[in-house]
Design a protein around this motif. Structure first.
Motif, short mmCIF file in Angstrom:
data_model
loop_
_atom_site.label_atom_id
_atom_site.label_comp_id
_atom_site.label_asym_id
_atom_site.label_seq_id
_atom_site.Cartn_x
_atom_site.Cartn_y
_atom_site.Cartn_z
N LEU A 28 11.22 12.51 -28.94
CA LEU A 28 11.94 11.27 -29.21
C LEU A 28 11.86 10.92 -30.69
CD1 LEU A 28 10.78 9.16 -26.14
CD2 LEU A 28 12.91 10.44 -26.39
N TYR A 29 13.00 10.81 -31.33
CA TYR A 29 13.04 10.53 -32.77
C TYR A 29 12.46 9.17 -33.09
CZ TYR A 29 16.89 7.20 -32.31
OH TYR A 29 17.65 6.11 -32.00
N GLN A 30 12.49 8.25 -32.11
CA GLN A 30 12.07 6.89 -32.38
C GLN A 30 10.55 6.72 -32.33
OE1 GLN A 30 14.36 4.08 -30.15
NE2 GLN A 30 13.58 2.31 -31.25
N LEU A 31 9.84 7.74 -31.82
CA LEU A 31 8.38 7.68 -31.74
C LEU A 31 7.75 8.65 -32.74
CD1 LEU A 31 7.72 7.58 -27.88
CD2 LEU A 31 7.95 5.66 -29.46
N GLN A 32 6.68 8.19 -33.36
CA GLN A 32 5.94 9.04 -34.30
C GLN A 32 4.45 8.91 -34.00
OE1 GLN A 32 6.60 8.27 -38.49
NE2 GLN A 32 4.62 9.15 -39.02
N LEU A 33 3.81 10.03 -33.67
CA LEU A 33 2.38 10.02 -33.44
C LEU A 33 1.67 9.86 -34.77
CD1 LEU A 33 0.09 10.28 -31.40
CD2 LEU A 33 0.20 12.77 -31.66
N SER A 34 0.91 8.75 -34.92
CA SER A 34 0.36 8.44 -36.24
C SER A 34 -1.16 8.24 -36.24
CB SER A 34 1.02 7.16 -36.80
OG SER A 34 0.71 6.06 -35.98
N ASN A 45 -10.55 16.44 -34.10
CA ASN A 45 -10.16 17.11 -35.33
C ASN A 45 -9.17 18.25 -35.07
OD1 ASN A 45 -11.70 15.51 -37.13
ND2 ASN A 45 -13.56 16.61 -36.55
N LYS A 46 -9.33 18.92 -33.94
CA LYS A 46 -8.41 19.99 -33.59
C LYS A 46 -6.99 19.45 -33.41
CE LYS A 46 -7.55 23.41 -29.92
NZ LYS A 46 -6.31 22.81 -29.38
N VAL A 47 -6.86 18.40 -32.63
CA VAL A 47 -5.54 17.81 -32.40
C VAL A 47 -5.01 17.16 -33.68
CG1 VAL A 47 -4.25 16.07 -31.09
CG2 VAL A 47 -6.00 17.45 -29.95
N GLY A 48 -5.91 16.56 -34.45
CA GLY A 48 -5.50 15.97 -35.72
C GLY A 48 -4.87 16.99 -36.65
N GLU A 49 -5.47 18.18 -36.71
CA GLU A 49 -4.92 19.25 -37.55
C GLU A 49 -3.58 19.72 -37.00
OE1 GLU A 49 -6.04 20.35 -40.47
OE2 GLU A 49 -7.57 18.78 -40.32
N GLU A 50 -3.49 19.87 -35.67
CA GLU A 50 -2.24 20.33 -35.06
C GLU A 50 -1.10 19.35 -35.29
OE1 GLU A 50 -4.33 22.72 -31.27
OE2 GLU A 50 -3.28 20.82 -30.96
N GLU A 51 -1.40 18.06 -35.30
CA GLU A 51 -0.37 17.03 -35.44
C GLU A 51 -0.18 16.58 -36.89
OE1 GLU A 51 1.65 16.03 -33.21
OE2 GLU A 51 0.75 16.81 -31.36
N GLY A 52 -1.00 17.10 -37.80
CA GLY A 52 -0.87 16.71 -39.20
C GLY A 52 -1.27 15.27 -39.45
N ILE A 53 -2.26 14.79 -38.74
CA ILE A 53 -2.72 13.41 -38.88
C ILE A 53 -4.02 13.40 -39.70
CG2 ILE A 53 -3.63 11.40 -37.63
CD1 ILE A 53 -1.70 12.14 -35.38
N GLY A 54 -4.02 12.61 -40.75
CA GLY A 54 -5.16 12.59 -41.66
C GLY A 54 -6.43 12.07 -41.03
N GLU A 55 -7.56 12.42 -41.64
CA GLU A 55 -8.86 12.03 -41.08
C GLU A 55 -9.02 10.52 -40.98
OE1 GLU A 55 -12.06 13.87 -43.14
OE2 GLU A 55 -11.33 15.91 -42.83
#
Length: 355
Positions: A28-34, A45-55
């Motif tokens: 969905l373009y309207q949602l962003q996992l942040s 940390n594994k999922v954070g790296e996969e999703e490109g979410i900073g520490e």
């Protein structure tokens, strides 16, 4: 919140069903996992790296994520004993939430949340995902069109086999009453109850039987045996709105069943059958009035009945008009029915839902 604004979502709980929600968010373009939250640092940390979410947006405490001003809405995929806590924090911080079922660990928690919610409500969706099976949605329309005449009774089954003794499943959190509250009832029965409420209406009374087939399971770490205090099997009769009667069965001991959630609706001139394992089909039997002969056909669900669950979450969060979205009230009512089923089984008698 404006309709076209990108909604920044914080995901709490990264095990189990979280992967499915990550996929739905990505569609969905309207949602962003942040932002993410989990007590398991390695998984976080594994999922954070996969999703490109900073520490700085990886949290180990749920309230830190919920109160983060950059998080617009929360999706919670945590064990049952944390459901009420997440909802309470979201109400306190006025943060929209998509919460998992069962609504709470028990009805006492649901009543407490209802008091808070009445004072300061928030957009709240409960994860009754079978409302988003195309066949179930089409069945609801066929009922509205009176395709099978006056509805008389409903049969609902949710069968799995993973808990059968032959599989020797160890003592997991799903078998721990402190964490899960109930066994098959809350896990699978909550979906049965919601499907009946979605298709038929409110429950008026229930008469239930509950059983535990495997009284002990082995702890995978220590090897010692743990007593199992939650149910493996639940069946109940019910009376619903308009005096529609229902029979319900759920068990984790049904060899040959993978994830079989099935609903059959019986009317005066026809029958509708839907099964989540055949999400794009509706089986319809009906009487031809002149010939009084029964014919049965399998209908393909037409376009227009496919809708991703989180599409409706965006509708709630952005304050749009909506109908049929499983919300706080649906979660509360579902938990009340669960409570009455337990009460009925303990008393060995029929129990009214609103006593």
């Amino acid at each position: 919140m404006t309709v076209n604004k990108v909604i920044k979502v914080g995901l709490i709980g990264l095990g189990g069903m979280a992967d499915a929600h990550r996929r739905m968010i990505s569609e969905l373009y309207q949602l962003q996992l942040s932002a993410l939250c989990d007590v398991n640092d390695e998984l976080l940390n594994k999922v954070g790296e996969e999703e490109g979410i900073g520490e700085e947006k990886r949290f180990t405490e749920m309230e830190s994520l919920i109160q983060d001003p950059t998080v617009d809405a929360v999706i919670s995929i945590v064990p049952n004993d944390l459901h009420a806590k997440v909802l309470e924090l979201c109400i306190h911080h006025q943060k929209p939430i998509m919460a998992e079922k069962p609504f709470t660990l028990n009805f006492k928690e649901a009543e407490y949340l209802a008091e808070l919610y009445e004072k300061t409500p928030i957009p709240c969706m409960v994860g009754f995902s079978y409302r988003y099976i195309p066949a179930f949605r089409y069945a609801k329309q066929l009922l509205a069109e009176n395709k099978i005449g006056t509805l008389r009774h409903i049969e609902v089954r949710y069968l799995q086999s993973f808990g059968a003794p032959i599989f020797d499943v160890p003592y997991l959190w799903r078998f721990n009453k402190v964490v899960t509250g109930t066994g098959a009832l809350g896990d699978l029965g909550a979906h049965m109850i919601d499907s009946a409420r979605f298709l038929v209406g409110e429950f008026k009374s229930v008469s239930a039987l509950m059983r535990t087939f495997v009284p002990e399971r082995r702890d995978p770490a220590s090897g010692t045996m743990h007593k199992v205090e939650v149910d493996d099997y639940v069946s109940f009769h019910a009376v619903l709105e308009h005096d529609v009667v229902g029979t319900f069965l759920t068990t984790r001991n049904a060899i040959g069943s993978g994830n079989q959630h099935e609903v059959t609706l019986y009317g005066d001139i026809g029958t509708i059958n839907v099964n989540c394992e055949k999400p794009d089909e509706v089986r319809l039997s009906f009487i031809h009035n002149k010939e009084l002969q029964t014919s049965t056909e399998t209908l393909e669900v037409p376009p227009g009945y496919r809708r991703q669950q989180l599409e409706d979450f965006t509708v709630l969060v952005t304050g749009q008009e909506h109908d049929g979205i499983p919300d706080f009230h649906d979660g509360y009512q579902n938990q009340k029915v669960l409570e009455r089923i337990i009460e009925s089984a303990e008393k060995s008698q029929s129990v009214n839902i609103d006593e």
